[in-house]
Design a protein around this motif. Structure first.
Motif, PDB file in Angstrom:
ATOM      1  N   PRO A  34       0.824  -1.210   0.000  1.00  0.00           N
ATOM      2  CA  PRO A  34       0.000   0.000   0.000  1.00  0.00           C
ATOM      3  C   PRO A  34       0.862   1.266   0.000  1.00  0.00           C
ATOM      4  O   PRO A  34       1.892   1.330   0.675  1.00  0.00           O
ATOM      5  N   VAL A  35       0.450   2.253  -0.767  1.00  0.00           N
ATOM      6  CA  VAL A  35       1.189   3.511  -0.888  1.00  0.00           C
ATOM      7  C   VAL A  35       0.215   4.675  -0.765  1.00  0.00           C
ATOM      8  O   VAL A  35      -0.883   4.642  -1.335  1.00  0.00           O
ATOM      9  N   TYR A  36       0.625   5.684  -0.019  1.00  0.00           N
ATOM     10  CA  TYR A  36      -0.147   6.916   0.140  1.00  0.00           C
ATOM     11  C   TYR A  36       0.595   8.024  -0.593  1.00  0.00           C
ATOM     12  O   TYR A  36       1.712   8.377  -0.237  1.00  0.00           O
ATOM     13  N   TYR A  37      -0.021   8.569  -1.644  1.00  0.00           N
ATOM     14  CA  TYR A  37       0.550   9.662  -2.425  1.00  0.00           C
ATOM     15  C   TYR A  37      -0.080  10.963  -1.925  1.00  0.00           C
ATOM     16  O   TYR A  37      -1.305  11.100  -1.920  1.00  0.00           O
ATOM     17  N   PHE A  38       0.742  11.931  -1.560  1.00  0.00           N
ATOM     18  CA  PHE A  38       0.217  13.172  -0.981  1.00  0.00           C
ATOM     19  C   PHE A  38       0.981  14.382  -1.509  1.00  0.00           C
ATOM     20  O   PHE A  38       2.122  14.273  -1.954  1.00  0.00           O
ATOM     21  N   ASP A  39       0.319  15.532  -1.455  1.00  0.00           N
ATOM     22  CA  ASP A  39       0.954  16.815  -1.744  1.00  0.00           C
ATOM     23  C   ASP A  39       0.973  17.590  -0.434  1.00  0.00           C
ATOM     24  O   ASP A  39      -0.085  17.951   0.094  1.00  0.00           O
ATOM     25  N   VAL A  40       2.153  17.840   0.097  1.00  0.00           N
ATOM     26  CA  VAL A  40       2.273  18.439   1.424  1.00  0.00           C
ATOM     27  C   VAL A  40       1.689  19.849   1.467  1.00  0.00           C
ATOM     28  O   VAL A  40       1.358  20.350   2.549  1.00  0.00           O
ATOM     29  N   THR A  41       1.520  20.504   0.322  1.00  0.00           N
ATOM     30  CA  THR A  41       0.954  21.849   0.292  1.00  0.00           C
ATOM     31  C   THR A  41      -0.557  21.847   0.152  1.00  0.00           C
ATOM     32  O   THR A  41      -1.182  22.907   0.182  1.00  0.00           O
ATOM     33  N   CYS A  42      -1.154  20.675   0.000  1.00  0.00           N
ATOM     34  CA  CYS A  42      -2.596  20.559  -0.277  1.00  0.00           C
ATOM     35  C   CYS A  42      -3.369  20.358   1.027  1.00  0.00           C
ATOM     36  O   CYS A  42      -3.107  19.405   1.767  1.00  0.00           O
ATOM     37  N   PRO A  43      -4.345  21.226   1.336  1.00  0.00           N
ATOM     38  CA  PRO A  43      -5.101  21.053   2.587  1.00  0.00           C
ATOM     39  C   PRO A  43      -5.869  19.743   2.635  1.00  0.00           C
ATOM     40  O   PRO A  43      -6.045  19.168   3.713  1.00  0.00           O
ATOM     41  N   MET A  44      -6.336  19.245   1.483  1.00  0.00           N
ATOM     42  CA  MET A  44      -7.043  17.962   1.478  1.00  0.00           C
ATOM     43  C   MET A  44      -6.095  16.833   1.864  1.00  0.00           C
ATOM     44  O   MET A  44      -6.478  15.898   2.582  1.00  0.00           O
ATOM     45  N   SER A  45      -4.857  16.914   1.379  1.00  0.00           N
ATOM     46  CA  SER A  45      -3.865  15.907   1.767  1.00  0.00           C
ATOM     47  C   SER A  45      -3.631  15.953   3.268  1.00  0.00           C
ATOM     48  O   SER A  45      -3.530  14.911   3.922  1.00  0.00           O
ATOM     49  N   TYR A  46      -3.537  17.168   3.829  1.00  0.00           N
ATOM     50  CA  TYR A  46      -3.317  17.272   5.274  1.00  0.00           C
ATOM     51  C   TYR A  46      -4.469  16.642   6.045  1.00  0.00           C
ATOM     52  O   TYR A  46      -4.249  15.850   6.983  1.00  0.00           O
ATOM     53  N   LEU A  47      -5.712  16.981   5.679  1.00  0.00           N
ATOM     54  CA  LEU A  47      -6.862  16.445   6.413  1.00  0.00           C
ATOM     55  C   LEU A  47      -6.913  14.924   6.321  1.00  0.00           C
ATOM     56  O   LEU A  47      -7.190  14.235   7.312  1.00  0.00           O
ATOM     57  N   ALA A  48      -6.647  14.390   5.133  1.00  0.00           N
ATOM     58  CA  ALA A  48      -6.626  12.933   4.989  1.00  0.00           C
ATOM     59  C   ALA A  48      -5.462  12.325   5.755  1.00  0.00           C
ATOM     60  O   ALA A  48      -5.586  11.224   6.300  1.00  0.00           O
ATOM     61  N   THR A  49      -4.341  13.044   5.810  1.00  0.00           N
ATOM     62  CA  THR A  49      -3.169  12.554   6.534  1.00  0.00           C
ATOM     63  C   THR A  49      -3.497  12.309   8.000  1.00  0.00           C
ATOM     64  O   THR A  49      -3.076  11.312   8.587  1.00  0.00           O
ATOM     65  N   GLU A  50      -4.258  13.210   8.611  1.00  0.00           N
ATOM     66  CA  GLU A  50      -4.648  13.021  10.011  1.00  0.00           C
ATOM     67  C   GLU A  50      -5.419  11.718  10.181  1.00  0.00           C
ATOM     68  O   GLU A  50      -5.226  10.996  11.162  1.00  0.00           O
ATOM     69  N   VAL A  76       4.088  13.979  -4.007  1.00  0.00           N
ATOM     70  CA  VAL A  76       3.834  14.288  -5.416  1.00  0.00           C
ATOM     71  C   VAL A  76       3.503  15.777  -5.525  1.00  0.00           C
ATOM     72  O   VAL A  76       3.230  16.452  -4.529  1.00  0.00           O
ATOM     73  N   ASP A  77       3.506  16.270  -6.773  1.00  0.00           N
ATOM     74  CA  ASP A  77       2.998  17.612  -7.060  1.00  0.00           C
ATOM     75  C   ASP A  77       1.556  17.450  -7.514  1.00  0.00           C
ATOM     76  O   ASP A  77       1.277  17.014  -8.631  1.00  0.00           O
ATOM     77  N   GLY A  78       0.625  17.778  -6.637  1.00  0.00           N
ATOM     78  CA  GLY A  78      -0.787  17.571  -6.938  1.00  0.00           C
ATOM     79  C   GLY A  78      -1.287  18.392  -8.108  1.00  0.00           C
ATOM     80  O   GLY A  78      -2.240  17.991  -8.782  1.00  0.00           O
ATOM     81  N   SER A  79      -0.647  19.524  -8.386  1.00  0.00           N
ATOM     82  CA  SER A  79      -1.115  20.352  -9.497  1.00  0.00           C
ATOM     83  C   SER A  79      -0.946  19.637 -10.833  1.00  0.00           C
ATOM     84  O   SER A  79      -1.693  19.902 -11.782  1.00  0.00           O
ATOM     85  N   ALA A  80       0.026  18.711 -10.911  1.00  0.00           N
ATOM     86  CA  ALA A  80       0.253  17.968 -12.152  1.00  0.00           C
ATOM     87  C   ALA A  80      -0.818  16.911 -12.390  1.00  0.00           C
ATOM     88  O   ALA A  80      -0.911  16.359 -13.489  1.00  0.00           O
ATOM     89  N   MET A  81      -1.630  16.611 -11.376  1.00  0.00           N
ATOM     90  CA  MET A  81      -2.680  15.616 -11.524  1.00  0.00           C
ATOM     91  C   MET A  81      -3.907  16.170 -12.249  1.00  0.00           C
ATOM     92  O   MET A  81      -4.774  15.414 -12.662  1.00  0.00           O
TER      93      MET A  81
END
Length: 213
Positions: A22-38, A52-57
C-alpha cells in the motif's frame, strides 16, 4: 546525477501500476492531503508515503479557485473535527516544501513530516516554504535538518514530483491524496473518506502478518 535519474525512474514506474505494498501519495501543500493525513496516519498505520505535485494531476483542467478549495477543506475539517487556520500564502508557492517532503519520504519519515508540516500550515497558519517552518517540521519528524533544507533547494526534484502527479493523472486520479493497495485505487479526500472500511480492508490485505512467538 545518475542516482537522481534512477530514483526518478523507480518512482515513476511505481506510480504507473498498483504496487504490491500500500502507498499513500500526498501533496504536502494541499489542505485535502493534510486532512486525509490526520485520518490515514491514525487508522491505517504503516504504509509507504510518497510525495507528489498535486497540481500535475489536473492534466489540462484549470486550477480550482482558492475560495472553492477553502470551502471544501473547511467542510471536511468540520466533519473530521479538525481546526483549520489558513496560511497567509495559501495557494502560493510550495516548491521548497514539496522537495523537503520528497526527501523525508526517502528516509522513511514521510508520514511524520507530512503530519508535522500540515499541522504547522493548517493548524498554525505558518508559511510552508519558510525555512523556519521546514526546520520545525523536520525536527518533529526526526529528519536531519541540514540535508532537509538542502533538499528544499534542489530544483531537480520538481520534475520528479510533477511526473509522479502526471502518472497518477494517467490512472484517472485527478487530485491528491491517493492510496493504492494492490489493484485498488482511492483518489481524493472524498473517495478516501467514503471508502471507509473497504479502504482499511484493502490495505490490511496487503500488510504482512506480524511474526508469531
Amino acid at each position: 546525477m545518475g542516482d537522481v535519474i534512477d530514483l526518478q525512474l523507480r518512482r515513476t514506474r511505481r506510480a504507473q501500476s498498483a504496487p504490491a505494498e500500500p502507498v499513500y501519495y500526498f501533496d504536502v501543500t494541499c489542505p485535502m492531503s493534510y486532512l486525509a493525513t490526520e485520518r490515514v496516519e491514525r487508522s491505517l498505520g504503516q504504509i509507504e508515503w510518497v510525495a507528489v505535485d498535486g497540481s500535475a494531476m489536473r492534466g489540462d483542467a484549470p486550477a480550482a479557485d482558492p475560495a472553492t478549495i477553502r470551502a471544501r477543506a473547511e467542510m471536511h475539517a468540520r466533519a473530521l473535527g479538525l481546526p483549520v487556520i489558513w496560511p497567509d500564502r495559501f495557494a502560493d508557492g510550495g516548491l521548497r516544501a514539496r522537495r523537503a517532503a520528497s526527501f523525508a519520504c526517502e528516509l522513511g519519515a514521510g508520514a511524520a513530516f507530512a503530519l508535522a508540516a500540515g499541522r504547522l500550515a493548517y493548524c498554525g497558519g505558518f508559511d510552508l516554504d519558510d525555512p523556519e517552518t521546514l526546520a520545525e517540521a523536520a525536527a518533529a519528524a526526526g529528519v536531519p535538518l541540514a540535508p532537509c533544507l538542502e533538499a528544499a533547494g534542489e530544483s531537480w526534484r520538481d520534475e520528479e514530483l510533477r511526473e509522479l502527479g502526471r502518472t497518477l493523472c494517467a490512472q484517472g486520479l485527478t487530485e491528491p491524496p491517493v492510496i493504492s493497495a494492490g489493484e485498488h485505487w482511492f483518489g481524493g479526500i472524498t473517495d478516501l473518506m467514503a471508502a471507509g472500511a473497504q479502504l482499511s480492508d484493502a490495505v490490511s490485505a496487503k500488510r504482512p502478518l506480524a511474526p508469531v512467538g
